[in-house]
Design an enzyme around this catalytic site. Structure first.
Site, mmCIF file in Angstrom:
data_model
loop_
_atom_site.group_PDB
_atom_site.id
_atom_site.type_symbol
_atom_site.label_atom_id
_atom_site.label_comp_id
_atom_site.label_asym_id
_atom_site.label_seq_id
_atom_site.Cartn_x
_atom_site.Cartn_y
_atom_site.Cartn_z
ATOM 1 N N ARG A 81 -4.631 15.733 99.563
ATOM 2 C CA ARG A 81 -3.437 14.868 98.877
ATOM 3 C C ARG A 81 -3.951 13.663 99.070
ATOM 4 N NH1 ARG A 81 3.104 14.737 99.457
ATOM 5 N NH2 ARG A 81 3.229 13.335 97.802
ATOM 6 N N ARG A 90 0.404 16.392 92.330
ATOM 7 C CA ARG A 90 -0.173 16.095 93.762
ATOM 8 C C ARG A 90 -0.843 17.634 93.926
ATOM 9 N NH1 ARG A 90 5.954 16.145 95.432
ATOM 10 N NH2 ARG A 90 5.823 14.697 93.610
ATOM 11 N N ASP A 93 2.084 19.145 98.956
ATOM 12 C CA ASP A 93 3.276 18.839 99.408
ATOM 13 C C ASP A 93 3.577 19.626 100.483
ATOM 14 O OD1 ASP A 93 5.231 16.808 99.491
ATOM 15 O OD2 ASP A 93 6.310 17.762 98.100
ATOM 16 N N ASP A 95 7.075 19.693 102.974
ATOM 17 C CA ASP A 95 8.297 19.159 103.130
ATOM 18 C C ASP A 95 8.915 19.864 104.360
ATOM 19 O OD1 ASP A 95 8.370 17.319 101.124
ATOM 20 O OD2 ASP A 95 9.148 18.819 99.909
#
Length: 134
Positions: A81, A90, A93, A95
């Protein structure tokens, strides 16, 4: 502590990006208890970009929230990334969506994650992981 991580990618070899991130999560974050299927989703916010692949993991970890944040940012960098722009494309990712029943709201970390609960794919992922996020 049981945590929910949502992974997403829309650049490069998307399945390989997810696989590499999951391997690093297993190695450095904790034991993966459940995994949702992978969903292809349209981009959010900035629509002129490739579709995303997203899925969720329920993970047992001993890392406290900010240490976990540091680890997932490190994993993102290891997978490739690089910073673009908000809601931009991207390579990966990761989260942190849920961390037990802990709630955190500071600039660098918000748990539960504020932006996902209204998205269709996220509701499906929660169903597969047998969790609820309010």
């Amino acid at each position: 502590m049981r945590v929910v991580l949502i992974l997403g990618t829309n650049l490069g070899n998307r399945l390989d990006n997810l696989k590499r991130a999951e391997e690093l999560i297993r190695k450095f974050v904790g034991r993966i208890l459940r995994r949702s299927p992978v969903f292809e989703t349209p981009p959010f916010g900035v629509e002129k970009q490739p579709p995303f692949l997203n899925y969720g993991l329920l993970v047992e970890t001993h890392h406290p929230p900010f240490e976990l944040l540091r680890l997932v940012k490190w994993i993102e960098k290891r997978v490739g990334r690089y910073r673009t722009f908000r809601w931009g494309p991207r390579v990966i990712d990761v989260d942190i969506v849920k961390y037990g029943d802990v709630k955190i709201s500071v600039e660098e970390l918000q748990i539960p994650h504020p932006g996902l609960k209204d998205r269709e794919f996220f509701r499906k992922i929660c169903s597969y992981l047998d969790i609820s996020v309010k």
